[in-house]
Design an enzyme around this catalytic site. Structure first.
Site, PDB file in Angstrom:
ATOM      1  N   LYS A  78     -27.545  39.327  75.930  1.00 48.35           N
ATOM      2  CA  LYS A  78     -28.457  38.233  76.050  1.00 48.35           C
ATOM      3  C   LYS A  78     -27.776  36.915  75.412  1.00 48.35           C
ATOM      4  CE  LYS A  78     -33.415  37.321  75.075  1.00 48.35           C
ATOM      5  NZ  LYS A  78     -34.619  37.956  74.664  1.00 48.35           N
ATOM      6  N   SER A 154     -38.313  38.048  77.761  1.00 45.17           N
ATOM      7  CA  SER A 154     -37.514  37.058  77.617  1.00 45.17           C
ATOM      8  C   SER A 154     -35.846  37.522  78.083  1.00 45.17           C
ATOM      9  CB  SER A 154     -37.405  36.344  76.537  1.00 45.17           C
ATOM     10  OG  SER A 154     -36.838  36.944  75.370  1.00 45.17           O
ATOM     11  N   SER A 178     -40.083  41.587  74.863  1.00 43.59           N
ATOM     12  CA  SER A 178     -38.880  41.114  75.567  1.00 43.59           C
ATOM     13  C   SER A 178     -37.706  41.945  76.155  1.00 43.59           C
ATOM     14  CB  SER A 178     -38.313  39.901  74.938  1.00 43.59           C
ATOM     15  OG  SER A 178     -39.161  38.689  74.953  1.00 43.59           O
TER      16      SER A 178
END
Lengths: 396, 70
Positions: A78, A154, A178
Protein backbone atom coordinates in the site's frame (compact mmCIF):
# COMPACT_ATOMS: atom_id res chain seq x y z
CA UNK A 1 -9.95 -18.73 -2.18
CA UNK A 2 -8.13 -21.99 -1.70
CA UNK A 3 -5.99 -23.42 1.05
CA UNK A 4 -3.39 -24.60 -1.48
CA UNK A 5 -1.12 -21.94 -2.88
CA UNK A 6 0.50 -21.59 -6.29
CA UNK A 7 2.85 -19.06 -4.67
CA UNK A 8 4.12 -21.67 -2.22
CA UNK A 9 4.89 -23.83 -5.20
CA UNK A 10 6.78 -20.87 -6.61
CA UNK A 11 8.90 -20.50 -3.48
CA UNK A 12 9.66 -24.22 -3.50
CA UNK A 13 10.44 -24.17 -7.22
CA UNK A 14 12.88 -21.26 -6.74
CA UNK A 15 14.52 -22.98 -3.76
CA UNK A 16 14.99 -26.17 -5.82
CA UNK A 17 16.35 -24.18 -8.76
CA UNK A 18 13.50 -25.24 -11.06
CA UNK A 19 12.59 -21.61 -11.64
CA UNK A 20 14.66 -18.48 -11.13
CA UNK A 21 13.49 -15.54 -9.05
CA UNK A 22 14.05 -13.34 -12.11
CA UNK A 23 11.79 -15.53 -14.22
CA UNK A 24 9.05 -15.42 -11.56
CA UNK A 25 9.42 -11.65 -11.32
CA UNK A 26 9.11 -11.17 -15.08
CA UNK A 27 5.93 -13.27 -15.04
CA UNK A 28 4.53 -11.00 -12.31
CA UNK A 29 5.51 -7.84 -14.20
CA UNK A 30 3.89 -9.24 -17.34
CA UNK A 31 0.69 -9.97 -15.45
CA UNK A 32 0.66 -6.42 -14.06
CA UNK A 33 1.20 -4.95 -17.50
CA UNK A 34 -1.59 -7.08 -18.95
CA UNK A 35 -4.18 -6.34 -16.25
CA UNK A 36 -3.48 -3.12 -14.41
CA UNK A 37 -4.85 -0.84 -17.11
CA UNK A 38 -8.23 -2.23 -16.09
CA UNK A 39 -7.75 -2.96 -12.37
CA UNK A 40 -5.65 0.10 -11.38
CA UNK A 41 -4.15 -1.56 -8.30
CA UNK A 42 -0.64 -0.11 -8.76
CA UNK A 43 0.43 3.52 -8.43
CA UNK A 44 4.12 2.79 -9.05
CA UNK A 45 6.15 -0.17 -10.27
CA UNK A 46 9.77 -0.43 -9.07
CA UNK A 47 11.26 -2.29 -12.05
CA UNK A 48 14.89 -1.59 -11.26
CA UNK A 49 14.75 -2.46 -7.58
CA UNK A 50 12.65 -5.57 -8.22
CA UNK A 51 15.07 -6.89 -10.84
CA UNK A 52 18.01 -6.15 -8.54
CA UNK A 53 16.41 -8.04 -5.62
CA UNK A 54 15.41 -11.00 -7.79
CA UNK A 55 18.92 -11.22 -9.30
CA UNK A 56 20.41 -11.21 -5.79
CA UNK A 57 18.26 -14.22 -4.85
CA UNK A 58 19.34 -16.05 -8.00
CA UNK A 59 23.01 -15.38 -7.22
CA UNK A 60 22.56 -16.77 -3.70
CA UNK A 61 20.89 -19.86 -5.15
CA UNK A 62 23.68 -20.36 -7.67
CA UNK A 63 26.27 -20.14 -4.86
CA UNK A 64 24.45 -22.91 -3.05
CA UNK A 65 23.37 -20.76 -0.12
CA UNK A 66 20.30 -21.71 1.92
CA UNK A 67 17.52 -19.33 0.86
CA UNK A 68 15.24 -17.46 3.28
CA UNK A 69 11.57 -18.52 3.58
CA UNK A 70 10.01 -16.20 0.99
CA UNK A 71 12.96 -16.10 -1.42
CA UNK A 72 11.92 -14.79 -4.82
CA UNK A 73 8.28 -14.17 -3.97
CA UNK A 74 7.03 -10.93 -5.60
CA UNK A 75 5.05 -8.57 -3.35
CA UNK A 76 3.80 -4.99 -3.29
CA UNK A 77 2.79 -2.53 -0.57
CA UNK A 78 0.00 0.00 0.00
CA UNK A 79 1.48 3.36 -0.88
CA UNK A 80 1.58 4.52 2.73
CA UNK A 81 4.64 2.32 3.37
CA UNK A 82 8.00 4.07 3.04
CA UNK A 83 10.15 2.80 0.18
CA UNK A 84 13.68 4.19 0.16
CA UNK A 85 14.11 6.89 -2.48
CA UNK A 86 10.39 7.19 -3.23
CA UNK A 87 7.76 9.65 -2.00
CA UNK A 88 5.24 8.10 0.38
CA UNK A 89 1.96 9.24 -1.19
CA UNK A 90 -0.56 7.77 1.26
CA UNK A 91 -3.07 8.13 -1.57
CA UNK A 92 -2.77 11.90 -1.57
CA UNK A 93 -1.86 14.70 -3.95
CA UNK A 94 -0.43 16.80 -1.11
CA UNK A 95 2.29 14.28 -0.20
CA UNK A 96 3.76 14.54 -3.70
CA UNK A 97 5.57 17.60 -2.31
CA UNK A 98 7.23 15.54 0.44
CA UNK A 99 10.86 14.45 0.29
CA UNK A 100 11.52 10.84 -0.76
CA UNK A 101 11.76 8.32 2.09
CA UNK A 102 15.31 7.86 3.39
CA UNK A 103 14.74 4.23 4.39
CA UNK A 104 12.30 1.38 3.87
CA UNK A 105 9.48 0.83 6.36
CA UNK A 106 10.33 -1.75 9.03
CA UNK A 107 7.95 -4.34 7.54
CA UNK A 108 9.45 -3.86 4.06
CA UNK A 109 12.87 -4.53 5.60
CA UNK A 110 11.53 -7.68 7.26
CA UNK A 111 10.18 -8.99 3.94
CA UNK A 112 13.43 -8.15 2.19
CA UNK A 113 15.28 -10.16 4.83
CA UNK A 114 12.87 -13.03 4.15
CA UNK A 115 13.84 -12.89 0.48
CA UNK A 116 10.63 -11.44 -0.98
CA UNK A 117 10.99 -9.14 -4.01
CA UNK A 118 9.36 -5.69 -3.87
CA UNK A 119 7.54 -4.94 -7.11
CA UNK A 120 5.84 -1.61 -6.35
CA UNK A 121 3.26 0.39 -4.43
CA UNK A 122 -0.51 0.19 -4.44
CA UNK A 123 -3.56 2.43 -4.61
CA UNK A 124 -5.59 3.34 -1.53
CA UNK A 125 -8.15 5.80 -0.19
CA UNK A 126 -6.46 9.12 0.58
CA UNK A 127 -4.84 9.01 4.02
CA UNK A 128 -6.69 5.69 4.57
CA UNK A 129 -9.99 7.48 5.30
CA UNK A 130 -12.42 5.40 3.23
CA UNK A 131 -13.72 1.93 2.42
CA UNK A 132 -13.85 1.99 -1.37
CA UNK A 133 -10.52 3.09 -2.95
CA UNK A 134 -12.38 5.44 -5.24
CA UNK A 135 -9.39 7.76 -5.25
CA UNK A 136 -9.99 10.98 -7.17
CA UNK A 137 -6.27 11.67 -7.69
CA UNK A 138 -5.21 8.20 -8.88
CA UNK A 139 -8.51 6.74 -10.11
CA UNK A 140 -10.61 3.97 -8.59
CA UNK A 141 -9.18 0.52 -8.04
CA UNK A 142 -11.57 -1.94 -9.67
CA UNK A 143 -12.54 -5.35 -8.36
CA UNK A 144 -10.83 -7.98 -10.55
CA UNK A 145 -13.90 -10.24 -10.26
CA UNK A 146 -16.17 -7.54 -11.71
CA UNK A 147 -14.56 -4.34 -12.97
CA UNK A 148 -17.76 -2.35 -12.41
CA UNK A 149 -17.47 -2.91 -8.65
CA UNK A 150 -15.21 -1.53 -5.92
CA UNK A 151 -12.29 -3.49 -4.53
CA UNK A 152 -13.00 -2.17 -1.02
CA UNK A 153 -10.70 0.04 1.00
CA UNK A 154 -8.78 1.67 2.20
CA UNK A 155 -6.20 -0.98 1.11
CA UNK A 156 -8.06 -1.58 -2.17
CA UNK A 157 -4.94 -1.92 -4.30
CA UNK A 158 -3.57 -4.52 -1.89
CA UNK A 159 -6.67 -6.72 -2.18
CA UNK A 160 -7.09 -6.26 -5.93
CA UNK A 161 -3.42 -6.99 -6.78
CA UNK A 162 -3.65 -10.40 -5.10
CA UNK A 163 -7.09 -11.15 -6.58
CA UNK A 164 -5.86 -10.23 -10.08
CA UNK A 165 -2.89 -12.60 -9.75
CA UNK A 166 -0.44 -9.71 -10.16
CA UNK A 167 1.48 -10.58 -6.98
CA UNK A 168 0.79 -13.35 -4.44
CA UNK A 169 1.51 -11.16 -1.38
CA UNK A 170 0.79 -7.54 -0.45
CA UNK A 171 0.87 -5.34 2.63
CA UNK A 172 -1.89 -3.02 3.78
CA UNK A 173 -3.11 -1.19 6.84
CA UNK A 174 -6.29 -1.51 8.89
CA UNK A 175 -7.77 1.07 11.26
CA UNK A 176 -11.50 0.31 11.03
CA UNK A 177 -11.52 -2.52 8.50
CA UNK A 178 -9.09 -1.44 5.76
CA UNK A 179 -7.55 -4.90 5.41
CA UNK A 180 -10.68 -6.88 6.27
CA UNK A 181 -12.98 -5.06 3.82
CA UNK A 182 -10.87 -5.37 0.62
CA UNK A 183 -9.84 -8.93 1.51
CA UNK A 184 -13.53 -9.82 1.81
CA UNK A 185 -14.70 -7.99 -1.31
CA UNK A 186 -11.80 -9.29 -3.44
CA UNK A 187 -12.05 -12.88 -2.14
CA UNK A 188 -8.46 -13.15 -0.86
CA UNK A 189 -6.90 -13.83 2.54
CA UNK A 190 -6.19 -10.87 4.83
CA UNK A 191 -4.86 -10.58 8.37
CA UNK A 192 -5.34 -7.66 10.73
CA UNK A 193 -3.06 -8.76 13.55
CA UNK A 194 -3.68 -7.88 17.19
CA UNK A 195 -2.71 -4.26 17.90
CA UNK A 196 0.91 -4.09 19.04
CA UNK A 197 2.20 -7.24 17.30
CA UNK A 198 3.79 -5.61 14.21
CA UNK A 199 5.89 -2.48 13.92
CA UNK A 200 4.25 0.43 12.14
CA UNK A 201 7.43 2.48 11.84
CA UNK A 202 7.92 3.90 8.36
CA UNK A 203 4.23 3.92 7.48
CA UNK A 204 2.07 7.04 7.08
CA UNK A 205 -0.39 7.12 10.00
CA UNK A 206 -4.14 7.71 10.07
CA UNK A 207 -5.29 7.10 13.68
CA UNK A 208 -2.33 6.47 15.94
CA UNK A 209 -4.25 4.63 18.66
CA UNK A 210 -6.01 2.23 16.24
CA UNK A 211 -3.70 1.79 13.21
CA UNK A 212 -2.53 -1.74 12.35
CA UNK A 213 -0.44 -3.07 9.46
CA UNK A 214 -0.82 -6.54 8.00
CA UNK A 215 -0.60 -8.85 4.98
CA UNK A 216 -2.90 -10.04 2.17
CA UNK A 217 -2.12 -13.33 0.43
CA UNK A 218 -3.46 -15.94 -1.96
CA UNK A 219 -3.66 -18.69 0.72
CA UNK A 220 -3.99 -19.00 4.49
CA UNK A 221 -0.71 -20.91 4.70
CA UNK A 222 1.09 -18.23 2.80
CA UNK A 223 -0.52 -15.57 5.00
CA UNK A 224 0.89 -17.32 8.07
CA UNK A 225 4.40 -17.51 6.60
CA UNK A 226 4.29 -13.83 5.71
CA UNK A 227 3.10 -12.99 9.24
CA UNK A 228 6.07 -14.90 10.64
CA UNK A 229 8.44 -12.86 8.48
CA UNK A 230 6.80 -9.58 9.53
CA UNK A 231 7.03 -10.13 13.28
CA UNK A 232 9.74 -8.77 15.54
CA UNK A 233 10.20 -6.34 18.43
CA UNK A 234 10.59 -2.66 17.63
CA UNK A 235 11.28 -0.49 20.68
CA UNK A 236 11.19 2.62 18.47
CA UNK A 237 7.46 2.18 17.66
CA UNK A 238 5.49 3.18 20.80
CA UNK A 239 2.59 1.05 19.56
CA UNK A 240 4.64 -2.15 19.08
CA UNK A 241 4.78 -4.32 22.18
CA UNK A 242 6.06 -7.53 20.67
CA UNK A 243 8.95 -8.95 22.67
CA UNK A 244 9.36 -12.12 20.65
CA UNK A 245 8.21 -13.82 17.48
CA UNK A 246 5.43 -16.40 17.74
CA UNK A 247 5.62 -18.53 14.59
CA UNK A 248 2.25 -19.17 12.96
CA UNK A 249 3.34 -21.08 9.85
CA UNK A 250 4.69 -24.01 11.84
CA UNK A 251 1.37 -24.27 13.71
CA UNK A 252 -0.85 -24.60 10.65
CA UNK A 253 -0.69 -28.41 10.80
CA UNK A 254 -2.64 -28.34 14.07
CA UNK A 255 -5.90 -27.59 12.24
CA UNK A 256 -8.96 -26.65 14.27
CA UNK A 257 -9.09 -29.55 16.71
CA UNK A 258 -9.82 -28.28 20.21
CA UNK A 259 -10.65 -24.74 19.16
CA UNK A 260 -13.82 -23.28 20.64
CA UNK A 261 -15.55 -21.76 17.60
CA UNK A 262 -18.73 -19.69 17.70
CA UNK A 263 -20.71 -17.49 15.33
CA UNK A 264 -21.61 -13.91 16.21
CA UNK A 265 -25.32 -13.15 16.45
CA UNK A 266 -27.20 -9.91 16.99
CA UNK A 267 -25.59 -6.79 15.51
CA UNK A 268 -23.45 -8.69 13.01
CA UNK A 269 -26.25 -10.71 11.48
CA UNK A 270 -28.94 -8.03 11.83
CA UNK A 271 -26.78 -5.62 9.81
CA UNK A 272 -25.78 -8.11 7.11
CA UNK A 273 -27.50 -8.81 3.81
CA UNK A 274 -28.72 -12.34 3.10
CA UNK A 275 -25.67 -13.29 1.01
CA UNK A 276 -23.28 -12.28 3.80
CA UNK A 277 -25.27 -14.23 6.40
CA UNK A 278 -25.28 -17.27 4.13
CA UNK A 279 -21.51 -17.05 3.61
CA UNK A 280 -20.71 -16.91 7.32
CA UNK A 281 -23.19 -19.69 8.06
CA UNK A 282 -21.50 -21.87 5.45
CA UNK A 283 -18.14 -21.20 7.14
CA UNK A 284 -19.69 -22.02 10.52
CA UNK A 285 -21.00 -25.35 9.25
CA UNK A 286 -17.59 -26.23 7.80
CA UNK A 287 -15.72 -25.29 10.97
CA UNK A 288 -18.29 -26.64 13.40
CA UNK A 289 -18.92 -23.21 14.91
CA UNK A 290 -22.68 -23.36 15.17
CA UNK A 291 -23.24 -21.89 18.66
CA UNK A 292 -24.46 -18.30 18.52
CA UNK A 293 -22.56 -15.71 20.57
CA UNK A 294 -23.51 -12.12 21.37
CA UNK A 295 -20.66 -9.61 20.93
CA UNK A 296 -20.89 -6.92 23.62
CA UNK A 297 -21.80 -3.33 22.75
CA UNK A 298 -21.08 -3.57 19.01
CA UNK A 299 -23.05 -0.43 18.07
CA UNK A 300 -21.40 1.57 20.85
CA UNK A 301 -17.98 0.33 19.77
CA UNK A 302 -18.69 1.47 16.20
CA UNK A 303 -19.67 4.90 17.51
CA UNK A 304 -16.52 5.16 19.65
CA UNK A 305 -14.25 4.03 16.79
CA UNK A 306 -15.87 6.57 14.45
CA UNK A 307 -15.37 9.42 16.92
CA UNK A 308 -11.78 8.47 17.81
CA UNK A 309 -10.83 8.05 14.13
CA UNK A 310 -12.38 11.35 13.10
CA UNK A 311 -10.75 13.24 15.94
CA UNK A 312 -7.23 11.78 15.67
CA UNK A 313 -7.30 11.77 11.85
CA UNK A 314 -8.66 15.31 11.57
CA UNK A 315 -6.15 16.65 14.07
CA UNK A 316 -3.27 14.92 12.29
CA UNK A 317 -4.05 16.77 9.06
CA UNK A 318 -5.05 20.11 10.58
CA UNK A 319 -2.05 22.06 9.18
CA UNK A 320 -2.87 21.04 5.58
CA UNK A 321 -6.62 21.43 6.14
CA UNK A 322 -5.94 25.06 7.04
CA UNK A 323 -3.94 25.83 3.92
CA UNK A 324 -4.65 23.22 1.22
CA UNK A 325 -8.15 21.87 1.80
CA UNK A 326 -8.90 22.02 -1.92
CA UNK A 327 -6.02 19.61 -2.61
CA UNK A 328 -7.52 16.88 -0.39
CA UNK A 329 -9.70 14.03 -1.67
CA UNK A 330 -13.14 15.60 -2.20
CA UNK A 331 -14.80 12.42 -0.88
CA UNK A 332 -13.20 12.69 2.58
CA UNK A 333 -11.99 16.25 3.20
CA UNK A 334 -15.22 17.39 4.87
CA UNK A 335 -15.11 14.40 7.23
CA UNK A 336 -11.52 15.24 8.14
CA UNK A 337 -12.55 18.84 8.94
CA UNK A 338 -15.56 17.71 10.97
CA UNK A 339 -13.27 15.41 12.93
CA UNK A 340 -10.81 18.20 13.66
CA UNK A 341 -13.66 20.33 15.03
CA UNK A 342 -15.25 17.67 17.26
CA UNK A 343 -15.75 18.53 20.94
CA UNK A 344 -13.02 17.04 23.15
CA UNK A 345 -15.78 15.66 25.40
CA UNK A 346 -16.83 13.23 22.65
CA UNK A 347 -13.30 11.95 22.20
CA UNK A 348 -12.61 11.51 25.91
CA UNK A 349 -15.91 9.74 26.47
CA UNK A 350 -15.17 7.41 23.55
CA UNK A 351 -11.76 6.59 25.08
CA UNK A 352 -13.33 5.92 28.49
CA UNK A 353 -15.89 3.60 26.89
CA UNK A 354 -13.04 1.92 25.01
CA UNK A 355 -11.51 0.64 28.24
CA UNK A 356 -14.84 -0.79 29.46
CA UNK A 357 -15.47 -2.35 26.05
CA UNK A 358 -11.96 -3.83 25.83
CA UNK A 359 -12.43 -5.58 29.18
CA UNK A 360 -15.75 -7.08 28.01
CA UNK A 361 -14.20 -8.34 24.77
CA UNK A 362 -11.19 -9.82 26.58
CA UNK A 363 -13.62 -11.62 28.92
CA UNK A 364 -15.48 -13.06 25.93
CA UNK A 365 -12.28 -14.65 24.62
CA UNK A 366 -11.87 -16.57 27.87
CA UNK A 367 -14.73 -18.71 26.55
CA UNK A 368 -13.99 -18.65 22.81
CA UNK A 369 -10.97 -19.01 20.53
CA UNK A 370 -12.61 -18.13 17.22
CA UNK A 371 -15.72 -16.03 16.59
CA UNK A 372 -17.08 -15.91 13.05
CA UNK A 373 -18.74 -12.85 11.52
CA UNK A 374 -19.16 -11.42 8.03
CA UNK A 375 -16.20 -9.12 7.27
CA UNK A 376 -18.50 -7.02 5.08
CA UNK A 377 -22.30 -6.83 5.22
CA UNK A 378 -22.73 -6.97 1.43
CA UNK A 379 -21.01 -8.11 -1.76
CA UNK A 380 -18.83 -5.51 -3.50
CA UNK A 381 -21.02 -2.50 -4.41
CA UNK A 382 -20.90 -0.84 -7.82
CA UNK A 383 -18.36 1.97 -8.19
CA UNK A 384 -20.09 5.26 -7.42
CA UNK A 385 -22.56 3.81 -4.92
CA UNK A 386 -23.33 6.44 -2.24
CA UNK A 387 -25.83 4.58 -0.06
CA UNK A 388 -26.26 0.92 0.85
CA UNK A 389 -29.65 -0.49 1.74
CA UNK A 390 -29.39 -3.42 4.15
CA UNK A 391 -32.48 -5.04 5.59
CA UNK A 392 -34.57 -1.93 4.91
CA UNK A 393 -32.07 0.55 6.41
CA UNK A 394 -30.00 3.06 4.41
CA UNK A 395 -26.31 3.41 5.28
CA UNK A 396 -23.95 6.09 3.83
CA UNK B 1 -29.94 18.68 17.30
CA UNK B 2 -30.95 21.85 15.44
CA UNK B 3 -29.04 21.99 12.11
CA UNK B 4 -28.58 25.76 12.45
CA UNK B 5 -26.95 25.30 15.86
CA UNK B 6 -24.61 22.63 14.46
CA UNK B 7 -23.63 25.01 11.64
CA UNK B 8 -22.99 27.79 14.16
CA UNK B 9 -20.79 25.42 16.18
CA UNK B 10 -18.81 24.44 13.07
CA UNK B 11 -18.24 28.06 12.08
CA UNK B 12 -17.21 29.10 15.61
CA UNK B 13 -14.77 26.24 16.21
CA UNK B 14 -13.27 26.67 12.74
CA UNK B 15 -12.41 30.24 13.71
CA UNK B 16 -10.86 29.00 16.98
CA UNK B 17 -8.64 26.57 15.02
CA UNK B 18 -7.82 29.09 12.28
CA UNK B 19 -9.45 26.84 9.69
CA UNK B 20 -11.05 28.80 6.84
CA UNK B 21 -14.40 27.44 5.60
CA UNK B 22 -16.49 28.77 2.73
CA UNK B 23 -20.28 28.63 2.96
CA UNK B 24 -20.69 25.37 1.03
CA UNK B 25 -17.93 23.57 2.89
CA UNK B 26 -19.23 24.73 6.28
CA UNK B 27 -22.62 23.29 5.39
CA UNK B 28 -21.17 19.92 4.34
CA UNK B 29 -18.99 19.75 7.45
CA UNK B 30 -22.05 20.51 9.58
CA UNK B 31 -23.88 17.56 8.02
CA UNK B 32 -21.02 15.26 9.02
CA UNK B 33 -20.89 16.80 12.48
CA UNK B 34 -24.62 16.20 12.98
CA UNK B 35 -24.17 12.54 12.06
CA UNK B 36 -21.31 12.20 14.53
CA UNK B 37 -23.39 13.97 17.19
CA UNK B 38 -25.94 11.18 16.90
CA UNK B 39 -23.18 8.61 17.51
CA UNK B 40 -21.85 10.63 20.44
CA UNK B 41 -25.36 10.60 21.86
CA UNK B 42 -25.22 6.80 22.11
CA UNK B 43 -22.10 7.04 24.28
CA UNK B 44 -23.55 9.91 26.31
CA UNK B 45 -26.49 7.73 27.25
CA UNK B 46 -24.13 5.13 28.72
CA UNK B 47 -23.52 5.07 32.48
CA UNK B 48 -19.75 5.56 32.96
CA UNK B 49 -18.40 5.71 36.52
CA UNK B 50 -16.04 8.50 37.58
CA UNK B 51 -13.19 6.01 37.99
CA UNK B 52 -13.58 4.60 34.46
CA UNK B 53 -10.41 6.09 32.98
CA UNK B 54 -9.67 6.51 29.26
CA UNK B 55 -8.08 3.46 27.64
CA UNK B 56 -4.32 3.42 27.56
CA UNK B 57 -2.41 2.31 24.46
CA UNK B 58 -3.34 -1.34 24.04
CA UNK B 59 -0.78 -3.99 24.92
CA UNK B 60 -1.50 -7.52 23.74
CA UNK B 61 -1.30 -10.38 26.21
CA UNK B 62 1.96 -12.35 26.27
CA UNK B 63 2.20 -15.22 23.81
CA UNK B 64 0.89 -18.56 25.00
CA UNK B 65 3.59 -21.24 25.19
CA UNK B 66 3.88 -23.34 22.05
CA UNK B 67 3.24 -27.06 22.01
CA UNK B 68 6.31 -29.14 22.80
CA UNK B 69 8.24 -29.85 19.64
CA UNK B 70 6.46 -27.12 17.68
Amino acid sequence: MTASSPSLDLVDAIARGERSASEVLEHSLGRIEATDGRVNAFTRISHERARREAAAIDRRRSRGEALPPLAGLPYAVKNLFDIEGEVTLAGSKINRDHAPARADAVLVRHLQTAGAVLVGSLNMDEYAYGFTTENTHYGPTRNPHDLARIAGGSSGGSGAAVAAGQVPLTLGSDTNGSIRVPASLCGVWGLKPTFGRLSRRGSYPFVHSIDHLGPFADSSTHLALAYDALQGPDPLDPGCHALAVQPAGSQMHRGIDGLRIGMLDGYFLENAAAEAREAVQAAARTLGGVELVEWPDAALARAAAFIISASEGGTLHLPELRTRADDFEPLSVDRFIAGALQPAAWYVRAQRFRRIYRDKVNALFKSWDVLLAPATPVCAPLIGTEWLEINGQRHP
Amino acid sequence: MDPAEVLNYVKATAVMLDLPLDVDRASRVASHMARTAALAGLLDALAIAVDDEPAELFRPAPFAPLEPGA
